[in-house]
Write a protein that holds these residues in place. Sequence first.
Motif, mmCIF file in Angstrom:
data_model
loop_
_atom_site.group_PDB
_atom_site.id
_atom_site.type_symbol
_atom_site.label_atom_id
_atom_site.label_comp_id
_atom_site.label_asym_id
_atom_site.label_seq_id
_atom_site.Cartn_x
_atom_site.Cartn_y
_atom_site.Cartn_z
ATOM 1 N N LEU A 1 10.018 6.023 -3.812
ATOM 2 C CA LEU A 1 10.806 4.826 -3.539
ATOM 3 C C LEU A 1 12.270 5.099 -3.853
ATOM 4 N N SER A 2 13.159 4.552 -3.045
ATOM 5 C CA SER A 2 14.590 4.726 -3.293
ATOM 6 C C SER A 2 15.121 3.673 -4.255
ATOM 7 N N LYS A 3 14.319 2.632 -4.481
ATOM 8 C CA LYS A 3 14.693 1.560 -5.411
ATOM 9 C C LYS A 3 13.517 1.290 -6.343
ATOM 10 N N SER A 4 13.811 0.601 -7.390
ATOM 11 C CA SER A 4 12.779 0.187 -8.332
ATOM 12 C C SER A 4 11.795 -0.759 -7.618
ATOM 13 N N PRO A 5 10.502 -0.716 -7.981
ATOM 14 C CA PRO A 5 9.504 -1.590 -7.345
ATOM 15 C C PRO A 5 9.804 -3.082 -7.523
ATOM 16 N N ASP A 6 10.608 -3.437 -8.512
ATOM 17 C CA ASP A 6 10.946 -4.848 -8.679
ATOM 18 C C ASP A 6 12.108 -5.273 -7.783
ATOM 19 N N LYS A 7 12.619 -4.338 -6.988
ATOM 20 C CA LYS A 7 13.722 -4.634 -6.057
ATOM 21 C C LYS A 7 13.272 -4.613 -4.595
ATOM 22 N N ILE A 8 12.007 -4.306 -4.356
ATOM 23 C CA ILE A 8 11.472 -4.249 -2.990
ATOM 24 C C ILE A 8 10.432 -5.351 -2.843
ATOM 25 N N SER B 1 9.506 -13.610 -2.250
ATOM 26 C CA SER B 1 9.386 -13.898 -3.685
ATOM 27 C C SER B 1 8.429 -12.944 -4.393
ATOM 28 N N ILE B 2 7.749 -12.085 -3.638
ATOM 29 C CA ILE B 2 6.766 -11.163 -4.215
ATOM 30 C C ILE B 2 7.295 -9.738 -4.105
ATOM 31 N N THR B 3 7.464 -9.091 -5.258
ATOM 32 C CA THR B 3 7.908 -7.703 -5.260
ATOM 33 C C THR B 3 6.701 -6.772 -5.393
ATOM 34 N N LEU B 4 6.943 -5.502 -5.130
ATOM 35 C CA LEU B 4 5.884 -4.514 -5.346
ATOM 36 C C LEU B 4 5.433 -4.546 -6.799
ATOM 37 N N GLN B 5 6.397 -4.697 -7.707
ATOM 38 C CA GLN B 5 6.065 -4.732 -9.134
ATOM 39 C C GLN B 5 5.194 -5.928 -9.473
ATOM 40 N N ASP B 6 5.447 -7.078 -8.843
ATOM 41 C CA ASP B 6 4.610 -8.264 -9.067
ATOM 42 C C ASP B 6 3.154 -7.975 -8.719
ATOM 43 N N ILE B 7 2.936 -7.307 -7.597
ATOM 44 C CA ILE B 7 1.569 -6.995 -7.164
ATOM 45 C C ILE B 7 0.906 -6.033 -8.145
ATOM 46 N N ILE B 8 1.644 -5.022 -8.564
ATOM 47 C CA ILE B 8 1.110 -4.054 -9.528
ATOM 48 C C ILE B 8 0.779 -4.739 -10.850
ATOM 49 N N ASP B 9 1.689 -5.572 -11.331
ATOM 50 C CA ASP B 9 1.464 -6.284 -12.598
ATOM 51 C C ASP B 9 0.240 -7.185 -12.523
ATOM 52 N N SER C 1 0.185 -6.697 11.468
ATOM 53 C CA SER C 1 -0.500 -5.567 12.089
ATOM 54 C C SER C 1 -0.989 -4.571 11.043
ATOM 55 N N THR C 2 -1.797 -3.646 11.507
ATOM 56 C CA THR C 2 -2.265 -2.559 10.652
ATOM 57 C C THR C 2 -1.073 -1.781 10.105
ATOM 58 N N LYS C 3 -0.054 -1.584 10.925
ATOM 59 C CA LYS C 3 1.137 -0.852 10.494
ATOM 60 C C LYS C 3 1.778 -1.540 9.279
ATOM 61 N N GLY C 4 1.913 -2.848 9.320
ATOM 62 C CA GLY C 4 2.492 -3.582 8.198
ATOM 63 C C GLY C 4 1.624 -3.514 6.950
ATOM 64 N N ARG C 5 0.329 -3.666 7.124
ATOM 65 C CA ARG C 5 -0.594 -3.612 5.983
ATOM 66 C C ARG C 5 -0.612 -2.226 5.346
ATOM 67 N N TYR C 6 -0.665 -1.186 6.175
ATOM 68 C CA TYR C 6 -0.691 0.179 5.664
ATOM 69 C C TYR C 6 0.640 0.553 5.010
ATOM 70 N N ALA C 7 1.743 0.090 5.573
ATOM 71 C CA ALA C 7 3.052 0.369 4.972
ATOM 72 C C ALA C 7 3.133 -0.254 3.584
ATOM 73 N N LEU C 8 2.619 -1.454 3.425
ATOM 74 C CA LEU C 8 2.629 -2.100 2.117
ATOM 75 C C LEU C 8 1.754 -1.326 1.136
ATOM 76 N N ARG C 9 0.591 -0.879 1.584
ATOM 77 C CA ARG C 9 -0.277 -0.086 0.710
ATOM 78 C C ARG C 9 0.380 1.231 0.326
ATOM 79 N N VAL D 1 7.666 -7.806 -0.532
ATOM 80 C CA VAL D 1 6.710 -7.733 0.571
ATOM 81 C C VAL D 1 7.429 -8.077 1.871
ATOM 82 N N GLY D 2 8.315 -9.068 1.820
ATOM 83 C CA GLY D 2 9.092 -9.435 3.004
ATOM 84 C C GLY D 2 9.912 -8.274 3.535
ATOM 85 N N ASP D 3 10.520 -7.499 2.637
ATOM 86 C CA ASP D 3 11.295 -6.324 3.061
ATOM 87 C C ASP D 3 10.418 -5.359 3.852
ATOM 88 N N VAL D 4 9.268 -5.032 3.298
ATOM 89 C CA VAL D 4 8.369 -4.057 3.925
ATOM 90 C C VAL D 4 7.874 -4.570 5.277
#
Length: 145
Positions: free
Chosen positions: A67-74, A125-133, A4-12, A76-79
């Motif tokens: 973020l309450s955790k490092s981007p490499d600990k969050i 298997s995809i972290t926020l840090q992976d996407i940024i990198d 949903s839009t909610k999931g996509r926007y939350a990830l962004r 896409v599945g979590d979000v």
Amino acid sequence: MKISTKGRYALRMMLDLAQNQQDGFVALKDIAERQSISKKYLEQIVPLLNRSGVLRTTRGYQGGYMLSKSPDKITVGDVLRITEGSLAPVACLDDEVNLCERSDNCMTLGVWQGLYDTITNYLDSITLQDIIDKQQAVDADTYYI
């Protein structure tokens, strides 16, 4: 399965916070502006993320979110699990124990279980840090004259 839009926007939003974590707490209006998302819409997403423990918040003049955790600990599945609920492609896989009365004789259950496993393994298997990198690597390869 459709995100949903909610999931996509939350990830962004989470990616924006990860990219701007050096700024400390980030105002929602700044995220909304950078991401071209309505601040009102983000205000609906924040409570979900906050309750789940992936955000830290502060109020007041320098208030905002981080973020309450490092981007490499969050992941896409979590979000997406926070915003979408279960990622299962069929209702009978929503719970840890399959309560469907047909599960013992269901010829298609293996198909849905395989799809669910593929979805969760991939998104986890995809972290926020992976996407940024990955984006930084793309940006570094871009040459402007």
